[in-house]
Motif scaffolding. Sequence first.
Motif, PDB file in Angstrom:
ATOM      1  N   ASP A  86       2.375   8.730   2.438  1.00 33.66           N
ATOM      2  CA  ASP A  86       0.853   7.359   0.913  1.00 33.66           C
ATOM      3  C   ASP A  86       1.327   6.278   1.481  1.00 33.66           C
ATOM      4  O   ASP A  86       0.314   5.773   0.542  1.00 33.66           O
ATOM      5  CB  ASP A  86       1.544   7.892  -0.111  1.00 33.66           C
ATOM      6  CG  ASP A  86       0.700   9.025  -0.485  1.00 33.66           C
ATOM      7  OD1 ASP A  86       0.226  10.091   0.266  1.00 33.66           O
ATOM      8  OD2 ASP A  86       1.793  10.143  -1.450  1.00 33.66           O
ATOM      9  N   ASN A 130      -1.810   3.611   1.438  1.00 32.52           N
ATOM     10  CA  ASN A 130      -2.815   3.798   0.548  1.00 32.52           C
ATOM     11  C   ASN A 130      -2.498   2.267  -0.023  1.00 32.52           C
ATOM     12  O   ASN A 130      -3.651   2.146  -1.312  1.00 32.52           O
ATOM     13  CB  ASN A 130      -2.644   4.400  -0.252  1.00 32.52           C
ATOM     14  CG  ASN A 130      -3.463   5.974   0.420  1.00 32.52           C
ATOM     15  OD1 ASN A 130      -4.215   6.571   1.065  1.00 32.52           O
ATOM     16  ND2 ASN A 130      -2.453   7.630  -0.217  1.00 32.52           N
ATOM     17  N   SER A 170      -0.652   1.807  -8.210  1.00 31.49           N
ATOM     18  CA  SER A 170      -0.631   2.818  -9.634  1.00 31.49           C
ATOM     19  C   SER A 170      -0.036   4.121 -10.051  1.00 31.49           C
ATOM     20  O   SER A 170       1.675   3.099  -9.038  1.00 31.49           O
ATOM     21  CB  SER A 170      -1.100   3.892  -8.124  1.00 31.49           C
ATOM     22  OG  SER A 170      -2.110   4.787  -7.802  1.00 31.49           O
ATOM     23  N   GLU A 205       2.327   7.372  -9.027  1.00 31.01           N
ATOM     24  CA  GLU A 205       2.360   7.936  -7.570  1.00 31.01           C
ATOM     25  C   GLU A 205       3.428   8.564  -8.415  1.00 31.01           C
ATOM     26  O   GLU A 205       4.169   8.996  -8.524  1.00 31.01           O
ATOM     27  CB  GLU A 205       2.808   7.573  -6.880  1.00 31.01           C
ATOM     28  CG  GLU A 205       1.684   6.609  -5.776  1.00 31.01           C
ATOM     29  CD  GLU A 205       0.257   7.230  -5.856  1.00 31.01           C
ATOM     30  OE1 GLU A 205       0.375   8.313  -5.117  1.00 31.01           O
ATOM     31  OE2 GLU A 205      -1.327   6.851  -5.737  1.00 31.01           O
ATOM     32  N   ASN A 234      -3.671   8.966 -10.237  1.00 27.66           N
ATOM     33  CA  ASN A 234      -3.814   8.771  -9.651  1.00 27.66           C
ATOM     34  C   ASN A 234      -4.703   7.537  -8.830  1.00 27.66           C
ATOM     35  O   ASN A 234      -5.775   8.487  -8.945  1.00 27.66           O
ATOM     36  CB  ASN A 234      -2.846   8.684  -8.156  1.00 27.66           C
ATOM     37  CG  ASN A 234      -2.895   9.961  -7.650  1.00 27.66           C
ATOM     38  OD1 ASN A 234      -3.780   9.717  -7.128  1.00 27.66           O
ATOM     39  ND2 ASN A 234      -1.695  10.686  -6.919  1.00 27.66           N
ATOM     40  N   ASN A 235      -4.461   7.177  -7.643  1.00 25.08           N
ATOM     41  CA  ASN A 235      -5.937   5.879  -6.884  1.00 25.08           C
ATOM     42  C   ASN A 235      -6.344   7.067  -6.245  1.00 25.08           C
ATOM     43  O   ASN A 235      -7.495   7.004  -6.144  1.00 25.08           O
ATOM     44  CB  ASN A 235      -5.550   4.776  -5.983  1.00 25.08           C
ATOM     45  CG  ASN A 235      -5.416   4.169  -6.680  1.00 25.08           C
ATOM     46  OD1 ASN A 235      -5.358   3.879  -8.359  1.00 25.08           O
ATOM     47  ND2 ASN A 235      -4.625   3.342  -6.338  1.00 25.08           N
ATOM     48  N   ALA A 236      -6.295   8.451  -6.279  1.00 28.37           N
ATOM     49  CA  ALA A 236      -6.712   9.846  -5.996  1.00 28.37           C
ATOM     50  C   ALA A 236      -7.278  10.420  -6.179  1.00 28.37           C
ATOM     51  O   ALA A 236      -8.091  11.298  -5.759  1.00 28.37           O
ATOM     52  CB  ALA A 236      -5.995  10.551  -3.969  1.00 28.37           C
TER      53      ALA A 236
END
Length: 413
Positions: A137, A140, A149, A151, A231-233
């Motif tokens: 990860d 990212n 973020s 995570e 999260n950002n995803a």
Amino acid sequence: MFSIRQLYILVALGYTALLFIAMLMLRAFWFYPQEVEQALYIQQNEVHSFLVALELRDQQLSSLSDDYAIWNQSVDFTDTSDPEYLSDNFEPETFDTQSLAAAAILDRFGKPLYYAGFAAEALIPEPDYLADWLTSDSVNFMPDNQISSIELINQLPHLVSSSAIRLSDESTDIHGWMILIRRIDAEFIRILADVSRLQITLTEPPYAAAFSNLRMPIKDVQAARSGCITNNAGAASLCVTIQHGNGAGPSLINTPVLLAFLLISIIPAIIFIMLLKVIIDPIEYALKFLNQNNSSGQVRPLIFSKSPHVKELVELKKAFNQLVMTSKRQQIKLERISNTDRLTDISNRRAFDEALDKSWRRIQRHPQSIALILVDIDYFKNFNDHYGHQAGDSALQQVAKALAGCTRRTDEI
């Protein structure tokens, strides 16, 4: 004898039913929707307070990562990998002071130059779980400036902030990335709860695929709201349960509504009294008798001069007379309770004041004397703090029992 209920039951039931339906419709279409909207607004603000508190912690970590990243010494480390830089800036005290769970430094190609975890007051160089996360990860977390973020790292939620490493002269050249990580645990959530003034409980991973996103507007009122932050995803990375201060919100039928209905229902009773002239005289007699009781300050049993022929009045007389007896018993019991301390079961301050006043008046009339003993329990606060309030209460009860055993005469208290 006949029953008043038989005369009035049809009118009273019909009026009461229509009245209740009217009140219920008025509440259902006017007051209740407004109360639900207000409760929803309050709960939305509480969720927002939690998100703001979390954002503040995020900003603190982002500022810290920026301070480390935009620094000439950090740039030099990406070129030289000087161990002195690490010993000066990433020692256990640094992790502990800044509440860091892990830190990592990547070069300009995204290769880890340094990464370490922190647990049990000790550094863990290059832990496997952090290496796995960086491998999967870290791409990212290589922004042009700064990114943060939440995570899941090692199956636990973490707050991650990454800043591009640059020279302090605001150069645009990126020499690597500084990644700082804080663990989101029960203590972290407690701090958020204190800031937002809410009761918040952390939900342990794994998280369900279907979840309620706390960043989206809420649509219903709940006493306890479980939701997640992505999260950002877009995956759930932190889930909590928020206990709302206004509980489950308003209900269509509640105690105030029932009380209002009961108060308005008195109207049929008034109409009933006006219509039933046959009971006016006994009621006036009873009222006069009660007023005499009130004026004299005495509570006496009710005795009609003529026996009424209405069943309810006969039962009323019996119930009132039973109430008189109950009231007298309760008065005696209340006098005892009002003069007795609930914890120690000995006379309280009120009883002491009365006994002192009575004794003082007595010695003014007769050449006698009175004695007063003051008792203090040594080190009671230390005892109470050490063994707890239950033990302290027990100690007070034992001392009180011992003192009570010394007051054997009727004039001793």
